[in-house]
Design an enzyme around this catalytic site. Structure first.
Site, mmCIF file in Angstrom:
data_model
loop_
_atom_site.group_PDB
_atom_site.id
_atom_site.type_symbol
_atom_site.label_atom_id
_atom_site.label_comp_id
_atom_site.label_asym_id
_atom_site.label_seq_id
_atom_site.Cartn_x
_atom_site.Cartn_y
_atom_site.Cartn_z
ATOM 1 N N LYS A 94 -64.463 43.631 -7.084
ATOM 2 C CA LYS A 94 -65.489 42.790 -7.699
ATOM 3 C C LYS A 94 -65.204 42.716 -9.197
ATOM 4 O O LYS A 94 -65.128 43.736 -9.872
ATOM 5 C CB LYS A 94 -66.878 43.380 -7.461
ATOM 6 N N GLU A 148 -67.133 45.240 3.666
ATOM 7 C CA GLU A 148 -66.958 46.599 4.193
ATOM 8 C C GLU A 148 -68.161 47.105 4.976
ATOM 9 O O GLU A 148 -68.038 48.004 5.797
ATOM 10 C CB GLU A 148 -66.663 47.557 3.030
ATOM 11 N N ASP A 173 -76.168 49.059 -2.795
ATOM 12 C CA ASP A 173 -75.642 48.561 -1.525
ATOM 13 C C ASP A 173 -75.930 49.524 -0.380
ATOM 14 O O ASP A 173 -75.524 49.300 0.748
ATOM 15 C CB ASP A 173 -74.134 48.321 -1.644
ATOM 16 N N ARG A 232 -70.047 45.822 7.364
ATOM 17 C CA ARG A 232 -69.966 45.619 8.814
ATOM 18 C C ARG A 232 -68.957 46.580 9.441
ATOM 19 O O ARG A 232 -69.117 47.001 10.583
ATOM 20 C CB ARG A 232 -69.620 44.160 9.104
#
Length: 508
Positions: free
Chosen positions: A269, A342, A280, A344
């Site tokens: 990112k 990432e 997250d 999932r």
């Protein structure tokens, strides 16, 4: 844990209170003698109809009366969040004035069924406003959350007991989601959970052995690969189980995404987009929060099982990269499309294991809860996005949860899983069985929050348990990327305990 405890009150003049907060749809018509007290002020200050006001009155507890207007409630698009927001503003004014034991009254909102839980929602809004980050409490002391209790007019002991259970769950969720990535690195996330569920009816198992993680959760371990270089960043799987006394009538089963920090991995990112990625872990935080509410309420007939995937997506010489093919627990070969997709991966093998367990449970419903995609926030704004499979759709799982959420200021939009979503992740070669993602941001990808559910459905083995199966399993993917923090500010916004109130009100 120092959230303000809800206590019942029979009158606005409660003797043990030190302030009175009145939340009203119409401040010019409050009912009983409050109108007499307020009328002189209304004649000289028109602002009282649109902002929180402090009135000094000898009869009010602590001589402080806070009047908080909700604004209009009768339009088609109004909902109970207007009460929630008014309560947040009012409690902060009461706190600033020195109140620590306010009495809370909600009046004039009995317009229709949308506001049937207005008092409860007002209390939860007050708790949301008063929460301070865990790091701040540990650094400055618990006194930065000074409000001890909130007396609720016309509430009884039973209601306050349930509200305190729900508020405890919200508090845990905010702590876990809102804490910075070193203080809440995977081992310390697990440590917090062990403490939160000590002396409760919830069992806690922490799996942190790398050999076990590699063998049973290969996708999670792949995401964590670069983090193994730093011991304090090592991943773990946390398993929480609540078994009710007596017969089980319903089993709720969750996988929560706990990315304590997401750098994006090799698909790093950049441009400032990494800031806020310590949140997250909001999906795992909400699942743990729901479990805390369950632990305190101890509902009959409901069994709850939760698996939390707690991991850091680090960048380093051993990080995973696009084009890798991962052999999963389910025997599915996954080609990595983008390492920033990432979440999932971290949840997929846990969902597979949970699916196997679900086949042995009574009336199971499976959920994945995650701050998964920017697309959910772009498409749904501040609402959770529920994407369901066929059995869940037939049972109206998402729609009923969303309807309940509208009554509890925990709003969601219902999405459908479509054939295009499964086409999107289909293999491009014989070397793999499914593609984890494309290589563009989800926010600019058509159906960017729906197609990840198709991926999870496949790697979790739930594609074999659809409506056409002999053993259908209802499954709902809950994307809370838009609802997990206030105002969409992932770096500085206060965490919001999305999905907890809806699940608690519906099933507990």
């Amino acid at each position: 844990m120092s959230f303000p405890i809800a206590k019942p009150a029979t009158t606005v003049w409660h003797a043990d209170a030190d302030a009175l907060i009145v939340i009203a749809a119409n401040v010019t018509s409050l009912g009983h003698e409050l109108d007499t007290l307020v009328k002189p002020y209304l004649t000289v200050d028109a602002r009282m109809t649109s902002k929180v006001s402090l009135l000094v009155n000898e009869k009010a507890p602590g001589q402080r009366l806070f009047l908080a207007p909700t604004g209009p409630l009768n339009r088609d698009y109004d909902d109970v969040r207007r009460v929630y927001d008014a309560a947040k503003l009012a409690i902060l004014e009461a706190k600033a004035a020195g109140a620590v034991r306010p009495v809370l009254c909600v009046t004039g909102v009995d317009i229709d069924a949308r506001y049937q839980h207005a008092l409860e929602v007002a209390y939860l809004g007050a708790c949301q406003a008063l929460w301070q980050p865990l790091e701040a409490r540990e650094s400055l002391g618990e006194h930065i959350e000074p409000v001890q209790c909130v007396f609720l007019v016309n509430a009884d002991d039973a209601l306050c007991t349930r509200l305190n259970a729900l508020a405890a769950g919200h508090y845990v969720a905010r702590d876990l989601c809102g804490t910075e990535p070193e203080r809440m690195a995977p081992p310390r996330f697990a440590e917090y959970c062990v403490g939160a569920f000590s002396n409760t009816g919830v069992t806690v198992e922490v799996i942190n052995d790398r050999d076990i993680l590699d063998r049973h959760y290969p996708m999670l371990s792949t995401v964590a690969r670069a983090s193994y270089a730093v011991e304090r960043h090592h991943p773990c799987v946390i398993k929480l189980t609540y078994e009710p006394q007596g017969d089980v009538e319903r089993t709720l089963m969750f996988v929560g995404k706990g990315l304590v920090y997401d750098t994006g991995g090799a698909d790093l990112k950049v441009g400032g987009f990494m800031a806020g990625m310590s949140r997250d872990k909001g999906g795992a935080a909400s699942v743990a929060g729901f479990m805390k509410a369950v632990a305190q309420a101890q509902p009959a007939g409901v069994k709850v099982v939760a698996f939390l995937a707690v991991v850091r997506n680090s960048i380093g010489s051993d990080c995973f990269v696009p084009d890798e093919i991962i052999n999963t627990r389910e025997g599915v070969r996954v080609r990595i499309g983008n390492t920033d997709a990432e979440g999932r991966l971290a949840m997929g093998d846990l969902l597979s294991e949970l699916k196997d367990q679900a086949l042995k449970e009574v009336n199971p419903i499976l959920f994945t809860v995650a701050t998964l995609t920017g697309h959910a926030a772009r498409a749904m704004g501040p609402y959770s996005a529920y994407v369901e499979n066929g059995p869940a759709r037939q049972a109206n799982v998402s729609r009923e949860l969303a309807q309940v959420g509208d009554l509890w200021a925990d709003c969601a939009e219902v999405s459908r899983s479509r054939r295009e979503d499964f086409d999107f992740v289909k293999p491009r070669t014989l070397a793999d069985d499914v593609l984890s993602s494309n290589n563009a941001p989800s926010a600019v990808t058509a159906r960017g929050h729906q197609f990840p559910m198709a991926f999870l459905n496949i790697v979790g083995g739930l594609d074999k348990h659809g409506s056409d199966s002999e053993t259908p399993l209802p499954y709902v993917h809950m994307d809370i990327a838009g609802s997990g923090v206030e105002g969409g500010d992932w770096q500085h916004g206060k965490p919001f305990p999305a999905t907890i109130s809806s699940l608690f009100a519906k099933y507990c």
